[in-house]
Design a protein around this motif. Structure first.
Motif, PDB file in Angstrom:
ATOM      1  N   ALA A 174      33.305  15.108  54.503  1.00  9.57           N
ATOM      2  CA  ALA A 174      34.488  14.820  54.486  1.00  9.57           C
ATOM      3  C   ALA A 174      34.870  12.766  54.650  1.00  9.57           C
ATOM      4  CB  ALA A 174      35.443  15.470  55.734  1.00  9.57           C
ATOM      5  N   ALA A 175      33.823  12.126  56.070  1.00  7.41           N
ATOM      6  CA  ALA A 175      33.775  10.931  55.943  1.00  7.41           C
ATOM      7  C   ALA A 175      33.199  10.233  55.189  1.00  7.41           C
ATOM      8  CB  ALA A 175      33.577  10.920  57.274  1.00  7.41           C
ATOM      9  N   THR A 176      31.897  11.329  54.481  1.00  4.44           N
ATOM     10  CA  THR A 176      31.368  10.228  53.318  1.00  4.44           C
ATOM     11  C   THR A 176      32.338  10.553  51.638  1.00  4.44           C
ATOM     12  OG1 THR A 176      29.004  10.812  54.060  1.00  4.44           O
ATOM     13  CG2 THR A 176      29.434  10.423  51.616  1.00  4.44           C
ATOM     14  N   PHE A 177      33.286  11.691  51.542  1.00  5.69           N
ATOM     15  CA  PHE A 177      33.776  12.031  50.531  1.00  5.69           C
ATOM     16  C   PHE A 177      34.545  10.452  50.228  1.00  5.69           C
ATOM     17  CE2 PHE A 177      37.116  13.280  48.506  1.00  5.69           C
ATOM     18  CZ  PHE A 177      36.551  13.831  47.214  1.00  5.69           C
ATOM     19  N   ILE A 178      35.755  10.485  51.863  1.00  6.43           N
ATOM     20  CA  ILE A 178      36.909   9.288  51.366  1.00  6.43           C
ATOM     21  C   ILE A 178      36.183   7.698  51.380  1.00  6.43           C
ATOM     22  CG2 ILE A 178      38.154   8.242  53.449  1.00  6.43           C
ATOM     23  CD1 ILE A 178      38.686  10.600  54.885  1.00  6.43           C
ATOM     24  N   THR A 179      35.240   7.444  51.782  1.00  5.23           N
ATOM     25  CA  THR A 179      33.971   6.101  51.699  1.00  5.23           C
ATOM     26  C   THR A 179      33.640   6.016  50.371  1.00  5.23           C
ATOM     27  OG1 THR A 179      33.216   6.302  54.270  1.00  5.23           O
ATOM     28  CG2 THR A 179      31.860   5.032  52.342  1.00  5.23           C
ATOM     29  N   VAL A 180      33.539   7.083  49.601  1.00  2.36           N
ATOM     30  CA  VAL A 180      32.524   6.770  48.135  1.00  2.36           C
ATOM     31  C   VAL A 180      34.143   7.355  47.505  1.00  2.36           C
ATOM     32  CG1 VAL A 180      31.513   8.268  46.747  1.00  2.36           C
ATOM     33  CG2 VAL A 180      30.837   8.346  48.763  1.00  2.36           C
ATOM     34  N   VAL A 181      34.785   7.740  47.755  1.00  2.67           N
ATOM     35  CA  VAL A 181      36.301   7.431  47.487  1.00  2.67           C
ATOM     36  C   VAL A 181      36.621   6.354  46.306  1.00  2.67           C
ATOM     37  CG1 VAL A 181      38.379   8.554  46.312  1.00  2.67           C
ATOM     38  CG2 VAL A 181      36.058   9.667  46.531  1.00  2.67           C
ATOM     39  N   VAL A 182      36.847   5.388  48.224  1.00  2.00           N
ATOM     40  CA  VAL A 182      37.501   4.304  48.157  1.00  2.00           C
ATOM     41  C   VAL A 182      37.121   3.373  47.590  1.00  2.00           C
ATOM     42  CG1 VAL A 182      38.373   2.830  50.281  1.00  2.00           C
ATOM     43  CG2 VAL A 182      38.807   4.939  50.328  1.00  2.00           C
ATOM     44  N   LEU A 183      35.822   3.367  48.204  1.00  2.00           N
ATOM     45  CA  LEU A 183      34.864   2.559  47.309  1.00  2.00           C
ATOM     46  C   LEU A 183      34.614   2.701  45.639  1.00  2.00           C
ATOM     47  CD1 LEU A 183      32.360   1.843  50.007  1.00  2.00           C
ATOM     48  CD2 LEU A 183      33.893   0.574  49.411  1.00  2.00           C
ATOM     49  N   LYS A 194      29.582  -2.254  37.675  1.00  2.00           N
ATOM     50  CA  LYS A 194      30.670  -1.197  38.555  1.00  2.00           C
ATOM     51  C   LYS A 194      29.571   0.129  37.675  1.00  2.00           C
ATOM     52  CE  LYS A 194      33.801  -1.811  34.619  1.00  2.00           C
ATOM     53  NZ  LYS A 194      35.155  -1.817  34.154  1.00  2.00           N
ATOM     54  N   TYR A 195      29.269   0.648  37.640  1.00  2.00           N
ATOM     55  CA  TYR A 195      28.652   1.642  36.912  1.00  2.00           C
ATOM     56  C   TYR A 195      27.597   1.671  38.438  1.00  2.00           C
ATOM     57  CZ  TYR A 195      31.662   1.686  33.271  1.00  2.00           C
ATOM     58  OH  TYR A 195      32.707   2.259  32.211  1.00  2.00           O
ATOM     59  N   LEU A 196      26.937   0.902  38.474  1.00  2.00           N
ATOM     60  CA  LEU A 196      25.354   0.609  39.081  1.00  2.00           C
ATOM     61  C   LEU A 196      26.107   1.099  40.157  1.00  2.00           C
ATOM     62  CD1 LEU A 196      22.046   0.369  39.148  1.00  2.00           C
ATOM     63  CD2 LEU A 196      22.490  -2.115  40.095  1.00  2.00           C
ATOM     64  N   TRP A 197      27.056   0.343  40.886  1.00  2.00           N
ATOM     65  CA  TRP A 197      27.622   0.709  42.365  1.00  2.00           C
ATOM     66  C   TRP A 197      27.871   2.113  42.410  1.00  2.00           C
ATOM     67  CZ3 TRP A 197      26.915  -2.082  46.565  1.00  2.00           C
ATOM     68  CH2 TRP A 197      25.930  -2.733  46.567  1.00  2.00           C
ATOM     69  N   THR A 198      28.400   2.871  41.535  1.00  2.00           N
ATOM     70  CA  THR A 198      28.676   3.405  41.456  1.00  2.00           C
ATOM     71  C   THR A 198      27.457   4.985  41.592  1.00  2.00           C
ATOM     72  OG1 THR A 198      31.382   3.233  39.965  1.00  2.00           O
ATOM     73  CG2 THR A 198      30.536   5.453  39.802  1.00  2.00           C
ATOM     74  N   LEU A 199      26.956   4.941  41.117  1.00  2.00           N
ATOM     75  CA  LEU A 199      26.149   5.502  40.951  1.00  2.00           C
ATOM     76  C   LEU A 199      24.985   5.688  42.301  1.00  2.00           C
ATOM     77  CD1 LEU A 199      23.797   7.629  39.632  1.00  2.00           C
ATOM     78  CD2 LEU A 199      22.378   5.143  38.857  1.00  2.00           C
ATOM     79  N   GLY A 200      25.242   4.786  42.615  1.00  2.00           N
ATOM     80  CA  GLY A 200      24.508   4.501  44.309  1.00  2.00           C
ATOM     81  C   GLY A 200      25.451   4.842  44.985  1.00  2.00           C
ATOM     82  N   PHE A 201      26.118   4.665  45.226  1.00  2.67           N
ATOM     83  CA  PHE A 201      27.663   5.745  46.144  1.00  2.67           C
ATOM     84  C   PHE A 201      27.678   6.574  45.896  1.00  2.67           C
ATOM     85  CE2 PHE A 201      30.693   1.869  45.480  1.00  2.67           C
ATOM     86  CZ  PHE A 201      30.026   0.681  46.662  1.00  2.67           C
ATOM     87  N   GLY A 260      27.699   2.564  50.824  1.00  2.00           N
ATOM     88  CA  GLY A 260      28.903   2.011  51.455  1.00  2.00           C
ATOM     89  C   GLY A 260      29.303   0.903  52.338  1.00  2.00           C
ATOM     90  N   LEU A 261      28.165   1.143  53.175  1.00  2.00           N
ATOM     91  CA  LEU A 261      28.237   0.279  54.271  1.00  2.00           C
ATOM     92  C   LEU A 261      27.228  -0.991  54.120  1.00  2.00           C
ATOM     93  CD1 LEU A 261      26.840   2.157  57.152  1.00  2.00           C
ATOM     94  CD2 LEU A 261      29.440   1.434  56.862  1.00  2.00           C
ATOM     95  N   TYR A 262      26.831  -0.773  52.766  1.00  2.00           N
ATOM     96  CA  TYR A 262      25.872  -2.127  52.409  1.00  2.00           C
ATOM     97  C   TYR A 262      27.349  -3.322  51.665  1.00  2.00           C
ATOM     98  CZ  TYR A 262      23.213  -4.936  50.040  1.00  2.00           C
ATOM     99  OH  TYR A 262      22.558  -6.524  49.376  1.00  2.00           O
ATOM    100  N   TYR A 263      28.171  -2.225  51.169  1.00  2.00           N
ATOM    101  CA  TYR A 263      28.998  -2.895  49.795  1.00  2.00           C
ATOM    102  C   TYR A 263      30.017  -3.730  50.936  1.00  2.00           C
ATOM    103  CZ  TYR A 263      32.734  -3.525  46.870  1.00  2.00           C
ATOM    104  OH  TYR A 263      34.121  -3.880  45.690  1.00  2.00           O
ATOM    105  N   LEU A 278      37.763   1.849  57.731  1.00  2.00           N
ATOM    106  CA  LEU A 278      36.853   2.191  56.383  1.00  2.00           C
ATOM    107  C   LEU A 278      35.344   2.296  57.361  1.00  2.00           C
ATOM    108  CD1 LEU A 278      37.079   3.574  53.638  1.00  2.00           C
ATOM    109  CD2 LEU A 278      36.073   1.346  52.497  1.00  2.00           C
ATOM    110  N   TYR A 279      35.105   1.143  57.660  1.00  2.00           N
ATOM    111  CA  TYR A 279      33.406   1.091  58.972  1.00  2.00           C
ATOM    112  C   TYR A 279      33.713   2.054  59.656  1.00  2.00           C
ATOM    113  CZ  TYR A 279      32.322  -3.711  57.937  1.00  2.00           C
ATOM    114  OH  TYR A 279      31.564  -4.425  56.870  1.00  2.00           O
ATOM    115  N   PRO A 280      34.535   2.370  60.232  1.00  2.00           N
ATOM    116  CA  PRO A 280      34.448   3.610  61.289  1.00  2.00           C
ATOM    117  C   PRO A 280      34.061   4.919  60.630  1.00  2.00           C
ATOM    118  CG  PRO A 280      35.759   2.511  62.482  1.00  2.00           C
ATOM    119  CD  PRO A 280      35.829   1.914  60.963  1.00  2.00           C
ATOM    120  N   ILE A 281      34.909   5.260  59.688  1.00  2.00           N
ATOM    121  CA  ILE A 281      34.957   6.122  58.985  1.00  2.00           C
ATOM    122  C   ILE A 281      33.239   6.323  57.775  1.00  2.00           C
ATOM    123  CG2 ILE A 281      35.388   7.623  56.585  1.00  2.00           C
ATOM    124  CD1 ILE A 281      38.583   6.149  57.476  1.00  2.00           C
ATOM    125  N   ALA A 282      32.852   5.124  57.752  1.00  2.46           N
ATOM    126  CA  ALA A 282      31.747   5.083  56.933  1.00  2.46           C
ATOM    127  C   ALA A 282      30.950   5.937  57.831  1.00  2.46           C
ATOM    128  CB  ALA A 282      31.648   3.970  56.468  1.00  2.46           C
TER     129      ALA A 282
END
Length: 100
Positions: free
Chosen positions: A50-59, A71-78, A86-89, A12-16
């Protein structure tokens, strides 16, 4: 109980990173001025999104499966910052799991 990520962290790191680099690269640099055809230059934004979408959905799934109190604050941040949050998380995931 800690649930694992849907996609392994080392994959997931390289995708992000691809999502972050391609998104920032296409926003800041005009590829047609470098002699790159416009059709080929449109590949980078698509790969970045596409890479951003994959990262955000997984996280987002990971945050809800592990039932964080914020969890809602993290979701808003993503959703607002994409791969930056995503990388920070991903870098701080173990610390966040311990403090949950």
């Amino acid at each position: 109980m800690e649930f694992p990520l849907i996609i392994q962290k080392n994959k997931l790191y390289p995708i992000a990173l691809i999502g972050l680099i391609f998104t920032l690269f296409t926003i800041t640099i005009d590829l047609t001025s470098l002699g790159v055809p416009k059709e080929f230059g449109s590949v980078f934004p698509v790969l970045g999104l596409a890479a951003t979408f994959i990262t955000v959905v997984v996280l987002i799934v990971d945050v809800f499966k592990n039932n964080f109190s914020s969890k809602y604050l993290w979701t808003l941040g993503f959703l607002l910052t994409g791969c930056i949050a995503g990388l920070y998380y991903l870098m701080n995931r173990e610390k966040l799991m311990a403090g949950k």
